[in-house]
Scaffold this active site. Structure first.
Site, PDB file in Angstrom:
ATOM      1  N   GLU A 149      75.317  19.630  68.115  1.00 59.31           N
ATOM      2  CA  GLU A 149      74.330  19.750  67.059  1.00 59.31           C
ATOM      3  C   GLU A 149      74.945  19.081  65.830  1.00 59.31           C
ATOM      4  O   GLU A 149      76.053  19.436  65.440  1.00 59.31           O
ATOM      5  CB  GLU A 149      74.070  21.242  66.783  1.00 59.31           C
ATOM      6  N   ARG A 208      84.884  28.928  76.356  1.00 49.74           N
ATOM      7  CA  ARG A 208      85.149  28.084  75.199  1.00 49.74           C
ATOM      8  C   ARG A 208      86.615  28.174  74.840  1.00 49.74           C
ATOM      9  O   ARG A 208      87.319  29.112  75.231  1.00 49.74           O
ATOM     10  CB  ARG A 208      84.285  28.503  74.021  1.00 49.74           C
ATOM     11  N   LYS A 229      81.822  25.914  63.406  1.00 55.06           N
ATOM     12  CA  LYS A 229      81.473  24.961  62.353  1.00 55.06           C
ATOM     13  C   LYS A 229      81.025  25.685  61.090  1.00 55.06           C
ATOM     14  O   LYS A 229      81.278  25.219  59.985  1.00 55.06           O
ATOM     15  CB  LYS A 229      80.357  24.039  62.860  1.00 55.06           C
TER      16      LYS A 229
HETATM   17  P1  ATP Z   1      80.250  26.076  66.737  1.00 57.57           P
HETATM   18  O1  ATP Z   1      80.099  27.489  67.204  1.00 57.57           O
HETATM   19  O2  ATP Z   1      81.623  25.675  66.407  1.00 57.57           O
HETATM   20  O3  ATP Z   1      79.268  25.690  65.671  1.00 57.57           O
HETATM   21  P2  ATP Z   1      78.547  25.039  68.691  1.00 57.57           P
HETATM   22  O4  ATP Z   1      78.637  25.533  70.079  1.00 57.57           O
HETATM   23  O5  ATP Z   1      77.407  25.519  67.875  1.00 57.57           O
HETATM   24  O6  ATP Z   1      79.930  25.235  68.015  1.00 57.57           O
HETATM   25  P3  ATP Z   1      77.583  22.476  69.338  1.00 57.57           P
HETATM   26  O7  ATP Z   1      77.494  21.290  68.470  1.00 57.57           O
HETATM   27  O8  ATP Z   1      76.328  23.150  69.720  1.00 57.57           O
HETATM   28  O9  ATP Z   1      78.534  23.490  68.620  1.00 57.57           O
HETATM   29  O10 ATP Z   1      78.473  22.178  70.607  1.00 57.57           O
HETATM   30  C1  ATP Z   1      78.416  21.026  71.406  1.00 57.57           C
HETATM   31  C2  ATP Z   1      79.083  21.334  72.700  1.00 57.57           C
HETATM   32  O11 ATP Z   1      80.436  21.710  72.493  1.00 57.57           O
HETATM   33  C3  ATP Z   1      78.402  22.500  73.388  1.00 57.57           C
HETATM   34  O12 ATP Z   1      78.209  22.170  74.744  1.00 57.57           O
HETATM   35  C4  ATP Z   1      79.377  23.636  73.239  1.00 57.57           C
HETATM   36  O13 ATP Z   1      79.305  24.493  74.321  1.00 57.57           O
HETATM   37  C5  ATP Z   1      80.722  22.922  73.143  1.00 57.57           C
HETATM   38  N1  ATP Z   1      81.675  23.719  72.374  1.00 57.57           N
HETATM   39  C6  ATP Z   1      81.530  24.171  71.115  1.00 57.57           C
HETATM   40  N2  ATP Z   1      82.588  24.922  70.749  1.00 57.57           N
HETATM   41  C7  ATP Z   1      83.430  24.935  71.812  1.00 57.57           C
HETATM   42  C8  ATP Z   1      84.711  25.533  72.083  1.00 57.57           C
HETATM   43  N3  ATP Z   1      85.331  26.277  71.173  1.00 57.57           N
HETATM   44  N4  ATP Z   1      85.269  25.318  73.293  1.00 57.57           N
HETATM   45  C9  ATP Z   1      84.655  24.560  74.204  1.00 57.57           C
HETATM   46  N5  ATP Z   1      83.466  23.974  74.028  1.00 57.57           N
HETATM   47  C10 ATP Z   1      82.860  24.148  72.852  1.00 57.57           C
HETATM   48 MG    MG Z   2      75.427  25.274  68.711  1.00 61.02          MG
END
Ligand code: ATP
Ligand code: MG
Length: 556
Positions: free
Chosen positions: A35, A259, A269
């Site tokens: 995102e 994760r 983020k």
């Molecule tokens: P955050 O919680 O940091 O905002 P998010 O999951 O909302 O992270 P996205 O931009 O939606 O961030 O994530 C893109 C991809 O990265 C998704 O498939 C998500 O599952 C993966 N991802 C995000 N954080 C992690 C993590 N800590 N470990 C492994 N994969 C991750």
């Molecule tokens: Mg997300």
């Protein structure tokens, strides 16, 4: 491909089963779906290495799909940084795609569900919907809008799109099962009204699909074979399958892995944005940030991050990785690749009293003794006055102090053996100058003196030294699991950055390559800061030579 030494992880096992059974005609297509609401962090690197790694391993491909369904928090600055970071990590996507490009198709999918009697427009408020949803042990109750006719739903949904209603006035919900123990199946929201500008579609839309309606359908549109996400999406999987099944579109499948969580680090983020906005750090790419851009500026190499992701592997259960493993990976890389240089961070002057006034020798040092041939050499000007580290001298050294003190000898790296015979103090008692004599026939590489000394210290010639600012970084948090605390900012380490305004560096470092790592001998690994200028050189410490935290834990 099947005879690699490393055991397969559970996702590779699934893929190999699928390949074996001829599913998807042997095709593997994954996607990385960020995102664009922040910069990528090391957790994303795990997902990137996994998704792109699978694409590579199985002769498949990986799409980059920006999951841009929430116009409020998204920005093109983030889109650009995400692309830069993925490429820097060494991966290339097959296609650059945006969920917003599918808005029209997704809208038609929603209409199709309405036509099948599987979705309805609900006028209830968010609170009313939540209250009617029940609890995991009690079934929900229908709102008064659940049994609207298909015609009415079609008309209202069109009117939602046309902008007839205000934010929150109506939503589109799937009509599934209000008693289902999985709360995600209790008539989940599919669309909401938001009169906001979108960074790509502008003002074209005032209704936006929810994650659960956009994600699986986007996977299906792209014909993704293996849609990999993190464990918190397990309860969403049945909804993912339900939508694909009812719409009868490409049968993408979702698989979940744990994760990355890392000690002394926050990884969301939203929290990282707070650190930036509230000025705890300079920017998203502050070298203390766990962002890819922060790690890059700190001096991490793409290979060290890929290697880290490879070592931690892919698990089905939540766990916590020790940040020292990440540090180990960069140390291991830089030990092999960094060029050796000399810099003095806390200088005191040494005068070699028997060295001829005005004489300068051009000594030579290998760039990288870790590899055959040393990757070339650089010139080290040597003269009568040198800067050395203040703590390499003691007025009253204890027994095993193999550095300088009255009567003690050391080797100057790449140069001569010197013996200390005197030192000067100012009125306050602070040592200001050390006087030594050198042994002319003890030059490194051609030493015929027969003398043996235990210690070697680094130095920089006073008239040839250049100045630089050096930034020493430490962990940003003192708490091993800062995110678990009520306020993660409570455990911010107030000493995470130490600035040495004036260090002396050997002259060759003026030409430092910003993409290269340097070992400042005995001090650590450093890299030129991306914001360093010719007028003001700035070096960042990437990592210390040894794991100093491990020692402290033992001591403590
Ligand atoms: P955050 O919680 O940091 O905002 P998010 O999951 O909302 O992270 P996205 O931009 O939606 O961030 O994530 C893109 C991809 O990265 C998704 O498939 C998500 O599952 C993966 N991802 C995000 N954080 C992690 C993590 N800590 N470990 C492994 N994969 C991750
Ligand atoms: Mg997300």
């Amino acid at each position: 491909m099947l005879n690699e030494e490393k055991p397969l992880n559970f996702i590779e096992e699934i893929i190999e089963d699928d390949l074996g059974s001829g599913k998807h005609d042997g095709r593997v297509l994954t996607r990385f779906p960020p995102e664009p609401n922040g910069y990528l962090h090391i957790g994303h690197a795990k997902s990137i290495c996994l998704n792109f790694g699978l694409g590579q391993k199985y002769n498949g491909q990986t799409n980059l799909r920006f999951d841009d369904t929430n116009p409020v928090t998204e920005d093109t600055e983030y889109v650009e940084s995400i692309k830069e970071d993925i490429q820097w990590l060494g991966f290339q996507w097959a296609q650059e795609l945006y969920t917003s490009d599918y808005f029209e198709t997704l809208y038609s999918y929603a209409v199709a569900l309405i036509e099948k009697g599987l979705a309805y427009v609900d006028d209830s408020t968010a609170e009313e919907i939540a209250a009617a949803k029940g609890t995991p042990t009690e079934p929900g109750i229908p709102t008064p809008y659940r049994d609207r006719s298909i015609e009415e739903n079609l008309r209202l949904f069109q009117e939602m799109r046309d902008g007839k209603y205000n934010d929150g006035e109506k939503v589109l919900r799937a009509k599934i099962d209000l008693a289902n123990p999985n709360m995600h199946l209790r008539d989940p929201l599919l669309y909401r009204i938001k009169h906001v500008h979108h960074h790509r579609t502008g003002d074209k839309w005032c209704i936006y699909p929810m994650y659960d309606f956009a994600h699986g359908q986007s996977d299906a549109i792209e014909q993704i074979t293996h849609s990999i996400c993190t464990l918190e999406f397990i309860p969403h999987r049945r909804l993912y399958d339900w939508c694909i099944d009812k719409l009868d579109i490409f049968p993408s499948k979702q698989y979940e892995f744990a994760r990355l969580n890392m000690t002394y680090t926050v990884m969301s983020k939203r929290k990282l944005l707070q650190l930036v906005n509230e000025k705890f750090v300079e920017s998203w790419d502050d070298p203390r940030m766990p962002t890819i851009s922060g790690l890059r500026r700190r001096g991490y190499t793409p290979a060290s991050i890929r290697n880290f992701c490879d070592r931690i592997g892919v698990q089905k259960r939540e766990n916590m990785i020790d940040v020292s493993l990440l540090e180990f990976c960069i140390r291991e890389d830089l030990n092999q690749s960094a060029w050796r240089r000399m810099a003095v961070l806390d200088p005191i002057k040494m005068v070699i009293t028997n060295y001829p006034d005005g004489q300068v020798e051009e000594l030579v040092g290998e760039n990288n003794p870790e590899v055959e041939g040393g990757e070339g050499t650089r010139i080290l000007p040597f003269s009568k006055e040198l800067w050395i580290e203040r703590d390499d001298f003691m007025e009253e050294p204890p027994k095993k102090f193999f550095r300088l003190g009255p009567g003690l000898s050391v080797r100057l790296k790449h140069a001569y053996i010197v013996e200390c015979h005197d030192y000067v103090k100012d009125e306050s008692g602070k040592v200001t100058e050390i006087h030594c004599t050198y042994v002319p026939n003890s030059k490194s590489g051609e030493d015929t003196s027969g003398l043996k000394v235990k210690g070697t210290i680094h130095w920089v010639s006073v008239p040839h030294a250049k100045e630089a600012e050096v930034r020493l970084y430490d962990r940003l948090f003192n708490d091993e699991n800062p995110a678990a605390a009520e306020d993660f900012k409570q455990s911010i380490n107030p000493n995470s950055l130490e600035i040495i305004a004036k260090a002396y560096i050997e002259p060759d470092l003026v030409n430092a390559n910003p993409k290269k790592g340097y070992q400042f001998i005995r001090l650590g690994y450093f890299t030129l800061d991306s914001k360093s200028t010719e007028d003001k050189l700035v070096f960042n410490r990437t990592v210390t030579l040894k794991d100093s935290w491990a020692k402290e834990v033992k001591k403590g």
